[in-house]
Design a protein around this motif. Structure first.
Motif, PDB file in Angstrom:
ATOM      1  N   LEU A  62       2.278   2.447  -2.165  1.00 30.41           N
ATOM      2  CA  LEU A  62       2.699   2.022  -0.823  1.00 30.41           C
ATOM      3  C   LEU A  62       2.671   3.174   0.181  1.00 30.41           C
ATOM      4  CD1 LEU A  62       5.666  -0.387  -1.665  1.00 30.41           C
ATOM      5  CD2 LEU A  62       3.378  -0.995  -0.832  1.00 30.41           C
ATOM      6  N   ASP A  63       2.170   4.325  -0.245  1.00 29.35           N
ATOM      7  CA  ASP A  63       2.057   5.469   0.659  1.00 29.35           C
ATOM      8  C   ASP A  63       0.790   5.389   1.504  1.00 29.35           C
ATOM      9  OD1 ASP A  63       4.434   6.721  -0.264  1.00 29.35           O
ATOM     10  OD2 ASP A  63       3.350   7.432  -2.029  1.00 29.35           O
ATOM     11  N   THR A  64      -0.302   4.936   0.873  1.00 28.63           N
ATOM     12  CA  THR A  64      -1.574   4.847   1.603  1.00 28.63           C
ATOM     13  C   THR A  64      -2.137   3.430   1.623  1.00 28.63           C
ATOM     14  OG1 THR A  64      -2.852   5.408  -0.387  1.00 28.63           O
ATOM     15  CG2 THR A  64      -2.142   7.233   1.020  1.00 28.63           C
ATOM     16  N   LYS A  65      -1.451   2.487   0.980  1.00 31.80           N
ATOM     17  CA  LYS A  65      -1.871   1.087   0.975  1.00 31.80           C
ATOM     18  C   LYS A  65      -0.832   0.236   1.703  1.00 31.80           C
ATOM     19  CE  LYS A  65      -5.306   1.736  -2.095  1.00 31.80           C
ATOM     20  NZ  LYS A  65      -6.735   1.438  -1.869  1.00 31.80           N
ATOM     21  N   PHE A  66      -1.290  -0.838   2.329  1.00 33.39           N
ATOM     22  CA  PHE A  66      -0.406  -1.770   3.046  1.00 33.39           C
ATOM     23  C   PHE A  66       0.468  -1.039   4.070  1.00 33.39           C
ATOM     24  CE2 PHE A  66      -1.262  -3.580  -1.155  1.00 33.39           C
ATOM     25  CZ  PHE A  66      -1.798  -4.809  -0.797  1.00 33.39           C
ATOM     26  N   VAL A  67      -0.107  -0.064   4.723  1.00 34.39           N
ATOM     27  CA  VAL A  67       0.666   0.789   5.630  1.00 34.39           C
ATOM     28  C   VAL A  67       0.933   0.046   6.947  1.00 34.39           C
ATOM     29  CG1 VAL A  67       0.699   2.978   6.873  1.00 34.39           C
ATOM     30  CG2 VAL A  67      -0.337   2.848   4.596  1.00 34.39           C
ATOM     31  N   PRO A  68       2.193  -0.017   7.399  1.00 31.50           N
ATOM     32  CA  PRO A  68       2.490  -0.661   8.678  1.00 31.50           C
ATOM     33  C   PRO A  68       1.842   0.091   9.839  1.00 31.50           C
ATOM     34  CG  PRO A  68       4.436   0.454   7.798  1.00 31.50           C
ATOM     35  CD  PRO A  68       3.402   0.477   6.721  1.00 31.50           C
ATOM     36  N   THR A  69       1.568  -0.661  10.907  1.00 29.48           N
ATOM     37  CA  THR A  69       0.909  -0.220  12.152  1.00 29.48           C
ATOM     38  C   THR A  69      -0.607  -0.160  12.022  1.00 29.48           C
ATOM     39  OG1 THR A  69       0.941   2.209  11.877  1.00 29.48           O
ATOM     40  CG2 THR A  69       2.945   1.182  12.753  1.00 29.48           C
ATOM     41  N   TYR A  70      -1.144  -0.468  10.827  1.00 25.12           N
ATOM     42  CA  TYR A  70      -2.590  -0.568  10.639  1.00 25.12           C
ATOM     43  C   TYR A  70      -2.955  -2.001  10.256  1.00 25.12           C
ATOM     44  CZ  TYR A  70      -2.844   4.545  10.458  1.00 25.12           C
ATOM     45  OH  TYR A  70      -2.767   5.879  10.767  1.00 25.12           O
ATOM     46  N   ASN A  71      -4.133  -2.443  10.675  1.00 28.12           N
ATOM     47  CA  ASN A  71      -4.686  -3.669  10.111  1.00 28.12           C
ATOM     48  C   ASN A  71      -5.139  -3.355   8.692  1.00 28.12           C
ATOM     49  OD1 ASN A  71      -5.083  -5.891  12.387  1.00 28.12           O
ATOM     50  ND2 ASN A  71      -5.474  -3.893  13.310  1.00 28.12           N
ATOM     51  N   VAL A  72      -4.853  -4.262   7.742  1.00 27.80           N
ATOM     52  CA  VAL A  72      -5.233  -4.017   6.348  1.00 27.80           C
ATOM     53  C   VAL A  72      -5.876  -5.259   5.752  1.00 27.80           C
ATOM     54  CG1 VAL A  72      -3.290  -2.415   6.072  1.00 27.80           C
ATOM     55  CG2 VAL A  72      -3.071  -4.766   5.244  1.00 27.80           C
ATOM     56  N   TRP A  73      -6.610  -5.038   4.656  1.00 37.11           N
ATOM     57  CA  TRP A  73      -7.136  -6.145   3.867  1.00 37.11           C
ATOM     58  C   TRP A  73      -6.101  -6.526   2.806  1.00 37.11           C
ATOM     59  CZ3 TRP A  73     -10.814  -8.031   6.516  1.00 37.11           C
ATOM     60  CH2 TRP A  73     -11.779  -7.242   7.127  1.00 37.11           C
ATOM     61  N   CYS A  74      -5.794  -7.805   2.724  1.00 37.49           N
ATOM     62  CA  CYS A  74      -4.816  -8.255   1.727  1.00 37.49           C
ATOM     63  C   CYS A  74      -5.336  -8.057   0.306  1.00 37.49           C
ATOM     64  CB  CYS A  74      -4.479  -9.724   1.936  1.00 37.49           C
ATOM     65  SG  CYS A  74      -3.445 -10.036   3.378  1.00 37.49           S
ATOM     66  N   SER A  75      -6.640  -8.034   0.128  1.00 43.13           N
ATOM     67  CA  SER A  75      -7.220  -7.947  -1.203  1.00 43.13           C
ATOM     68  C   SER A  75      -6.939  -6.620  -1.894  1.00 43.13           C
ATOM     69  CB  SER A  75      -8.730  -8.168  -1.133  1.00 43.13           C
ATOM     70  OG  SER A  75      -9.332  -7.208  -0.267  1.00 43.13           O
ATOM     71  N   ASN A  76      -6.733  -5.541  -1.080  1.00 45.37           N
ATOM     72  CA  ASN A  76      -6.509  -4.223  -1.704  1.00 45.37           C
ATOM     73  C   ASN A  76      -5.541  -3.321  -0.938  1.00 45.37           C
ATOM     74  OD1 ASN A  76      -8.068  -3.418   0.481  1.00 45.37           O
ATOM     75  ND2 ASN A  76      -9.925  -3.159  -0.743  1.00 45.37           N
ATOM     76  N   GLY A  77      -5.099  -3.739   0.238  1.00 43.86           N
ATOM     77  CA  GLY A  77      -4.155  -2.940   1.008  1.00 43.86           C
ATOM     78  C   GLY A  77      -4.774  -1.837   1.823  1.00 43.86           C
ATOM     79  N   ASP A  78      -6.104  -1.737   1.800  1.00 42.06           N
ATOM     80  CA  ASP A  78      -6.777  -0.673   2.554  1.00 42.06           C
ATOM     81  C   ASP A  78      -6.737  -0.973   4.046  1.00 42.06           C
ATOM     82  OD1 ASP A  78      -7.392   0.705   0.275  1.00 42.06           O
ATOM     83  OD2 ASP A  78      -9.460  -0.037   0.147  1.00 42.06           O
ATOM     84  N   ALA A  79      -6.594   0.084   4.837  1.00 45.79           N
ATOM     85  CA  ALA A  79      -6.632  -0.051   6.292  1.00 45.79           C
ATOM     86  C   ALA A  79      -8.059  -0.374   6.742  1.00 45.79           C
ATOM     87  CB  ALA A  79      -6.151   1.235   6.947  1.00 45.79           C
TER      88      ALA A  79
END
Length: 206
Positions: free
Chosen positions: A35-52
């Protein structure tokens, strides 16, 4: 000397009265979460992997609680409303609405219906057995929609009663472990009794 004796007694009591847990598939999946580099708030992310992503078509930047739940469910081979079939916008509310349907029951989801604080104890008990347990609140005039995962834990009943179960969540603030009350208070629009509006669900398939 007296302080050391009291401290020793407290440690012994903790080992005696903490509920025992075993390492489950759920424990393993949650231990691997980033949760440090995935699903990060204030960025748009992909639900499939949490990447911005630079793409703004997800329409959601503030938090990614429902995406995170979707990701964990897929890791555990469980069904829940997820993109691309469902939009990320107000996805937590859509997930909670679906969880209370016959279709959800067919996929192993059941609502935990007990009074507080027994509701909290049961949520922790089920999580400790390895079941995926979700807690959430729908979007209303008084609250923003939010959903989180109940962590397996050895938390004492006193603290469960006062603070609710511990949760792992991607939201306004990402947290590997925080109390339910600390997490959900961030989603109040106005001061209300938030906790009797929370919904708990677990999946019997895991």
């Amino acid at each position: 000397m007296l302080f050391k004796l009291i401290f020793l007694i407290m440690i012994i009591l903790i080992f005696i009265f903490y509920p025992s847990t075993k390492f489950t598939t759920l424990d393993k999946v949650l231990a691997e979460i980033n949760l440090d580099t995935k699903f990060v708030p204030t960025y748009n992310v992909w639900c499939s992997n949490g990447d911005a992503t630079h793409s703004k078509k997800t329409k959601v930047k503030t938090s990614h609680c429902s995406c995170f739940v979707s990701y964990i469910c897929k890791k555990l081979n469980l069904v829940i409303p997820s993109p691309p079939e469902y939009s990320q916008y107000h996805l937590a509310t859509k997930q909670l609405q679906w969880l209370n349907t016959d279709d959800a029951t067919k996929h192993g989801w059941f609502k935990i219906e007990q009074n507080i604080p027994d509701l909290y104890y049961e949520a922790v008990r089920l999580a400790n057995k390895g079941h995926l347990v979700l807690v959430g609140i729908k979007q209303t005039h008084y609250t923003n929609g939010h959903i989180a995962i109940v962590r397996p834990s050895n938390k004492l009943k006193y603290f469960i009663t006062n603070d609710g179960p511990d949760v792992i969540t991607s939201g306004i603030v990402n947290s590997y472990s925080t109390s339910m009350k600390e997490d959900f208070k961030l989603y109040q629009k106005v001061p209300i009794n938030l906790y009797d509006k929370l919904e708990f669900y677990y999946n019997e398939k895991i």
